[in-house]
Design an enzyme around this catalytic site. Structure first.
Site, short mmCIF file in Angstrom:
data_model
loop_
_atom_site.label_atom_id
_atom_site.label_comp_id
_atom_site.label_asym_id
_atom_site.label_seq_id
_atom_site.Cartn_x
_atom_site.Cartn_y
_atom_site.Cartn_z
N GLY A 123 40.82 36.94 44.01
CA GLY A 123 39.42 36.72 43.69
C GLY A 123 38.58 36.36 44.90
O GLY A 123 38.12 37.23 45.63
N PHE B 209 39.97 35.57 29.19
CA PHE B 209 39.34 34.55 28.35
C PHE B 209 40.31 33.40 28.05
O PHE B 209 39.95 32.45 27.39
CB PHE B 209 38.85 35.18 27.04
CG PHE B 209 37.66 36.09 27.23
CD1 PHE B 209 36.95 36.11 28.42
CD2 PHE B 209 37.24 36.93 26.21
CE1 PHE B 209 35.85 36.94 28.60
CE2 PHE B 209 36.14 37.76 26.36
CZ PHE B 209 35.44 37.78 27.55
N LYS B 210 41.53 33.51 28.53
CA LYS B 210 42.53 32.47 28.27
C LYS B 210 42.35 31.92 26.85
O LYS B 210 42.22 30.71 26.63
CB LYS B 210 42.45 31.35 29.32
CG LYS B 210 42.87 31.82 30.71
CD LYS B 210 43.06 30.68 31.69
CE LYS B 210 43.57 31.18 33.04
NZ LYS B 210 42.62 32.09 33.74
N GLY C 108 45.57 34.41 48.03
CA GLY C 108 44.41 34.26 48.91
C GLY C 108 43.92 32.84 48.94
O GLY C 108 44.63 31.94 49.41
N GLN D 24 43.74 30.39 46.95
CA GLN D 24 44.59 29.33 46.41
C GLN D 24 45.93 29.19 47.15
O GLN D 24 46.74 28.33 46.82
CB GLN D 24 44.87 29.56 44.93
CG GLN D 24 43.67 29.32 44.03
CD GLN D 24 44.04 29.51 42.56
OE1 GLN D 24 44.85 28.77 42.00
NE2 GLN D 24 43.47 30.50 41.92
N GLY E 213 48.49 31.64 47.65
CA GLY E 213 49.58 32.60 47.42
C GLY E 213 49.52 33.76 48.40
O GLY E 213 48.44 34.15 48.86
N PRO F 136 48.12 35.72 39.76
CA PRO F 136 46.89 35.22 40.38
C PRO F 136 47.22 34.13 41.40
O PRO F 136 48.38 33.76 41.55
CB PRO F 136 46.12 34.63 39.20
CG PRO F 136 47.20 34.16 38.27
CD PRO F 136 48.39 35.08 38.47
#
Lengths: 211, 211
Positions: free
Chosen positions: B190, B61-62, B170, B172, B174, B167
């Site tokens: 993700g 939820f940051k 993939g 993005q 990394g 995170p």
């Protein structure tokens, strides 16, 4: 957002019934309803759609994610009839722009400074740069600290065209009259309205205090 | 969170059915499921409870609000059986502590740096101080950028006891292997899993690549 008295009520409740009741009771006195995650998580996002039938709704999601996720969140708010949305300027230009684009033509407000003590650690020292970046990213206005009137005056002076929304009025210690005198366009009041035994009377008292 | 391969799947979907399907398909290969507002806003927070029957759930939820609001959000996640929750460190010590206290005994992870370009503007320059403040506030670990392995190594060196979740692996850009080699405890993947025609095969490929 048409302006009456410049009062936005923050409904940080976890009960949909209570939120609807308060919203109905004061609908002719406030300009908008601000809802955040306490209400949306406990009631479902459809509460935004329901409240929007009473007053314009600003989704205070303080969106603070990567651009792709920000877009999805902004779109969900828009699909549920939010008129305004709040993004955290801290996450940078691409993240702000993602919200501005996904939410268009609605109003996007950027948090440039916050009201709690912890905001003095990382946010306040760079808040004017956050404001500048937010301005460049096409937001309609800023969320500024109603608890620190001298800071409101600073944003007013530096950003004459921006709408300034000041939370922290009431329970957190900010004063309505001082916020307006220092340049706020709208004040945001939460607990002192919805925790009052007579929310309507409380709003009327605020209106009296600013006239 | 028991560790198998150190893979956390991020289900940033807006379909509850698709999320449940992917979670079931790969449940024996992943250590946890990360869900954020795209899924929770479109499906309701009960999706956290449902997914928690399949794998431990981390609510991404940051959280980035004042302490009072942070507490309410953390409690709602906990009531819905989240095992972990993510807070934004930049909002300062009182806001982080509010989440740690409200979510106890669950695991709180603090965002100390992000993967997108905008994170270089305000967050990265002060990220080590955000990490220090988060550490002092009692979090269990940090969210670090999987797209910048040299930064992971820096957090590993400075905070040997903290769990590091990376995170951005993939879609993005990394790379799983590099993230682990530089000190990540868990990678978060993700889109490249849930957008795959064969999510299970995709996770198996990641496992192959890191062994």
């Amino acid at each position: 957002m048409e302006k009456r008295y410049g009062i936005i009520v923050a409904l940080d409740l976890t009960s949909r019934e209570k939120a609807m009741m308060v919203a109905l009771e004061i609908q002719d006195l406030v300009d908008a309803i601000k809802v955040g995650y306490p209400l949306v998580l406990s009631s479902g996002i459809s509460v935004v759609r329901d409240l929007s039938k009473i007053s314009p709704v600003i989704c205070d999601f303080k969106i603070a994610d990567i651009p792709n996720t920000n877009s999805i969140i902004a779109r969900l708010a828009k699909e549920n009839r939010a008129s305004g949305i709040i993004v955290h300027g801290f996450t940078g230009e691409d993240s702000i722009r993602a919200v501005v684009e996904a939410f268009s033509p609605g109003d996007v407000f950027s948090v440039v400074e916050m009201t709690h003590p912890g905001a003095l650690e990382f946010i306040q020292p760079i808040s004017m740069e956050i404001a500048r970046k937010s301005y460049n990213s096409g937001v309609r206005g800023f969320i500024v600290p109603g608890t620190r009137p001298e800071r409101i005056a600073l944003y007013r002076k530096n950003f004459p065209g921006m709408l300034l929304l000041a939370p922290g009025i009431g329970a957190q210690g900010g004063e309505a009259k001082r916020a307006f005198e220092n340049g706020a366009d709208y004040i945001i009041v939460g607990r002192s309205i919805y925790e009052s035994e007579n929310p309507r009377r409380e709003v009327e008292n605020i209106i009296d205090s600013i006239q």
